[in-house]
Write an enzyme that holds these catalytic residues in place. Structure first.
Site, PDB file in Angstrom:
ATOM      1  N   GLU A  25       0.832  -1.214   0.000  1.00  0.00           N
ATOM      2  CA  GLU A  25       0.000   0.000   0.000  1.00  0.00           C
ATOM      3  C   GLU A  25       0.864   1.262   0.000  1.00  0.00           C
ATOM      4  O   GLU A  25       2.082   1.213   0.237  1.00  0.00           O
ATOM      5  CB  GLU A  25      -0.933   0.014   1.203  1.00  0.00           C
ATOM      6  CG  GLU A  25      -0.208   0.083   2.538  1.00  0.00           C
ATOM      7  CD  GLU A  25      -1.040   0.749   3.621  1.00  0.00           C
ATOM      8  OE1 GLU A  25      -1.452   1.907   3.426  1.00  0.00           O
ATOM      9  OE2 GLU A  25      -1.259   0.111   4.673  1.00  0.00           O
ATOM     10  N   LYS A 159      -3.799  -1.671  15.620  1.00  0.00           N
ATOM     11  CA  LYS A 159      -3.169  -0.911  16.698  1.00  0.00           C
ATOM     12  C   LYS A 159      -4.069  -0.786  17.905  1.00  0.00           C
ATOM     13  O   LYS A 159      -5.279  -0.698  17.772  1.00  0.00           O
ATOM     14  CB  LYS A 159      -2.874   0.500  16.217  1.00  0.00           C
ATOM     15  CG  LYS A 159      -1.831   0.530  15.179  1.00  0.00           C
ATOM     16  CD  LYS A 159      -1.319   1.938  15.050  1.00  0.00           C
ATOM     17  CE  LYS A 159      -0.355   1.940  13.912  1.00  0.00           C
ATOM     18  NZ  LYS A 159      -1.087   1.683  12.674  1.00  0.00           N
TER      19      LYS A 159
HETATM   20  N1  PSU Z   1      -2.013   1.466  10.143  1.00  0.00           N
HETATM   21  C1  PSU Z   1      -0.695   1.761  10.143  1.00  0.00           C
HETATM   22  N2  PSU Z   1      -0.204   2.642   9.284  1.00  0.00           N
HETATM   23  C2  PSU Z   1      -0.995   3.187   8.350  1.00  0.00           C
HETATM   24  C3  PSU Z   1      -2.389   2.827   8.310  1.00  0.00           C
HETATM   25  C4  PSU Z   1      -2.850   1.966   9.227  1.00  0.00           C
HETATM   26  O1  PSU Z   1       0.035   1.246  10.951  1.00  0.00           O
HETATM   27  O2  PSU Z   1      -0.501   3.977   7.563  1.00  0.00           O
HETATM   28  C5  PSU Z   1      -3.236   3.324   7.205  1.00  0.00           C
HETATM   29  C6  PSU Z   1      -3.587   2.146   6.295  1.00  0.00           C
HETATM   30  O3  PSU Z   1      -3.502   2.577   4.962  1.00  0.00           O
HETATM   31  C7  PSU Z   1      -5.030   1.843   6.657  1.00  0.00           C
HETATM   32  C8  PSU Z   1      -5.532   3.215   6.990  1.00  0.00           C
HETATM   33  O4  PSU Z   1      -5.750   1.254   5.607  1.00  0.00           O
HETATM   34  O5  PSU Z   1      -4.477   3.820   7.705  1.00  0.00           O
HETATM   35  C9  PSU Z   1      -6.791   3.185   7.803  1.00  0.00           C
HETATM   36  O6  PSU Z   1      -7.281   4.487   7.893  1.00  0.00           O
HETATM   37  P1  PSU Z   1      -8.705   4.764   8.585  1.00  0.00           P
HETATM   38  O7  PSU Z   1      -8.493   4.391  10.020  1.00  0.00           O
HETATM   39  O8  PSU Z   1      -8.952   6.229   8.383  1.00  0.00           O
HETATM   40  O9  PSU Z   1      -9.685   3.895   7.865  1.00  0.00           O
END
Ligand code: PSU
Length: 305
Positions: A25, A159
């Site tokens: 990603e 997390k």
């Molecule tokens: N977790 C990480 N680093 C990240 C993300 C998640 O440790 O960069 C990013 C990923 O791309 C994940 C996104 O899909 O955050 C999720 O965002 P949201 O919580 O806004 O859906």
């Protein structure tokens, strides 16, 4: 009309020849880590995939096209660009239509990987149910994507900035296999053990690959979440990272941070609060996930041969 996909020659050749490919990603590059560590980490992850017998395909949107694999120059540009959209299912097509630059989250990377014919994807952590979701309704679009798109995603769990029990509940409701690799506990990103048991456990890449292929044979839509614990030497146990998480969450609430801003804000604050230790752990776990994903991709190729 043909799909707006642009492949690097390396990825195109690997797919044409049926060799293993691992999708990566780009939101982790633009919104997850600071420059220049983000570009260095992205290159190291690509090298790790190659070292384990697969071809890496980092995915991002540029110039109205979905790029499957990025050149060195494109990765450099993305790592420093400002105003990059953070793309999920809701805004992928809109970003393409507007010709803007976009980084793909887990959900959008799954969609793009599936369009490209890539079945395995490595990342750091997935989005999930945010704490306080009972009033904010903030649930990452990553979760329903697992029920829709047939890609196996290797992550280090989710997390502890999230509500992990509710995250597992939503995945169960959506019919998503959540497979802890090599242990019973569901890992919590920087920490190996979230204190929760994962619904499934597997100890080999071959089993994970077989389960993905079997889902397809059974006509079950969607993919799998493989929760691969951070290597022990890189982990920050929950009792050490916990205070930084609580402080960051309190700051987010006090500042009214919402929606797409929440995850990047928390990551940035936890980076500062741990003097960068969280970033070192983050890089170590992504490399570890890249290795396992390359092995799973290799096993899937063998099964399909
Ligand atoms: N977790 C990480 N680093 C990240 C993300 C998640 O440790 O960069 C990013 C990923 O791309 C994940 C996104 O899909 O955050 C999720 O965002 P949201 O919580 O806004 O859906």
């Amino acid at each position: 009309m043909t799909l707006p996909l642009t492949f690097t020659p390396e990825v195109r050749a690997a797919l044409d020849e049926g060799r293993p490919v691992v999708a990566l990603e780009s939101t982790i590059i633009t919104h997850g880590m600071p420059f220049p560590q983000n570009v260095e980490a992205a290159r190291a992850v690509e090298a790790e995939v190659r070292a384990h017998g697969a071809v890496p395909a980092t995915i991002a949107v540029m110039d109205g096209r979905i790029h499957i694999g990025l050149s060195d120059a494109a990765l450099d540009a993305l790592g420093q660009a400002q105003g990059v959209m953070k793309l999920s299912r809701a805004d992928l097509a809109a970003c393409l239509a507007m010709g803007r630059m976009g980084a793909t989250t887990v959900a959008a990377t799954m969609i793009c990987a599936a369009l490209a014919g890539i079945e395995v994807f490595a990342t750091g952590g997935i989005g999930g149910v945010h704490r306080g979701a009972d009033t904010s309704f903030d649930i990452s679009a990553d979760l329903p994507e697992f029920a829709l798109t047939a890609v196996t995603v290797v992550a280090a769990g989710a997390k502890a900035i999230l509500d992990l029990p509710k995250t597992l509940e939503v995945l169960e409701t959506q019919g998503v296999p959540v497979i802890a690799y090599g242990q019973d506990a569901f890992p919590a990103f920087w920490s190996r053990d979230s204190g929760l048991r994962a619904p499934l456990r597997m100890d080999s890449a071959a089993q994970i690959a077989a389960a993905q292929v079997m889902r397809g044979q059974l006509g079950l839509s969607g993919g799998q979440l493989v929760a691969n614990p951070i290597p022990a030497e890189a982990e920050i146990p929950l009792d050490e990272i916990g205070p930084a998480i609580e402080t960051a969450l309190a700051e987010a609430e006090a500042q009214g941070i919402a929606a797409k801003e929440v995850t990047p804000f928390l990551l940035d604050r936890i980076f500062a609060l741990t003097d960068g230790r969280s970033l070192d752990a983050n890089i170590a776990l992504v490399l570890n996930n890249a290795r396992l994903a390359a092995q799973i991709a290799g096993e899937i190729v063998r099964l399909r041969a």
